[in-house]
Design an enzyme around this catalytic site. Structure first.
Site: not given
Length: 286
Positions: A179, A36-41, A34
């Site tokens: 957060y 998954a479109s940027s960053g760590i994913g 999840t």
């Protein structure tokens, strides 16, 4: 291109992957990621792309997911994309229906999607939605997913990896109530459930990351000058946990970091009365 600082080199040393072990572990497996479109994913998807596996990539923005899929298509992994806003329970149900129809089931669930908000309580009095939306994505969504995926993961003797934050291991600091509460909620749920999941044959891994240079940190200006881990380093940490199946990853400097968080909290508590008095007098804002 970000130039790695000396502090970053010390705090976040290079990570090596045993590619042969990773590929052997992933061969024929199905992995849900999840956020998954940027960053760590996104970076994790690239780290797994050279393995003969099936990646299911989930995020809100279909166009970004499609771009990640295109970047992987020349590799060994097969990719399915599923655009969904995991804050919406009905969209989570649609994702679960898709996964439950897969003939091979599911082997690894990487809970990575998240939302970060920095805002003082004084500025949150009319923003209750800050708390509901962080709880929705950081706590309720992964619980909803996990509860439905457990039977599939038990059948395949699979694994759940939770991308958490080092903040849940440190003394809470001001301005991060929404957060930190939401991340701590799922961390506690996951650690509580871990023994039962392990007894079912499901491996559990918690990843306690410090600051990672992803789009999520951009709204917080002071973060731009702080040492941060690269998404590639974070992706390698998660990928390594897939074949080692260690129960947790924590940075080497966690213990001094815990002492520092206590010191920072003490400084804040000493300075807060004067700050709040000035805030009240001149009408200034955080």
């Amino acid at each position: 291109m970000h130039t790695k600082s000396l502090w970053e080199a010390v705090l976040f040393p290079p990570r090596a992957l045993n590619r042969s072990r990773l590929e052997a572990k992933l061969r024929g497996k199905t992995i849900l990621i999840t956020g998954a479109s940027s960053g760590i994913g996104e970076e994790l998807a690239y780290q797994l792309a050279d393995s003969e596996c099936h990646l299911i990539l989930v995020a809100r923005t279909e166009a970004k997911l499609f771009q990640v899929k295109q970047n992987i298509e020349q590799k060994k992994a097969a990719v399915s994309i599923f655009p969904a806003d995991l804050r919406e329970p009905e969209q989570v149900k649609e994702l679960l229906n898709f996964i439950e129809q897969l003939p091979a089931g599911l082997d690894v669930f990487v809970n990575n999607a998240g939302l970060s908000i920095k805002r003082g309580i004084k500025d949150s009095l009319d923003r209750y939605h800050d708390f509901t939306r962080t709880m929705a994505i950081n706590y309720l969504a992964p619980v909803q997913l996990a509860l439905s995926l457990i039977p599939l993961l038990e059948k395949n003797k699979g694994q759940i990896i939770n991308i958490s934050t080092i903040n849940v291991l440190l003394l809470p600091l001001p301005h991060w109530a929404a957060y930190q509460a939401s991340k701590a909620a799922f961390d506690t749920w996951f650690r509580s459930a871990a023994a039962e999941l392990n007894a079912m044959g499901i491996a559990t891994s918690s990843v306690y990351l410090s600051l990672v240079r992803t789009p999520m940190i951009l709204p917080t200006k002071e973060y731009q000058k702080l040492p941060a881990m690269s998404p590639e380093q974070a992706g390698k940490i998660v990928a390594k946990l897939i074949y080692t199946q260690r129960s947790k990853y924590r940075p080497w400097w966690l213990l001094p970091g815990q002492f520092a968080s206590i010191a920072c909290r003490g400084i804040w508590e000493c300075a807060a009365p004067a700050f709040l008095k000035k805030h009240k007098q001149d009408g200034s804002h955080d």
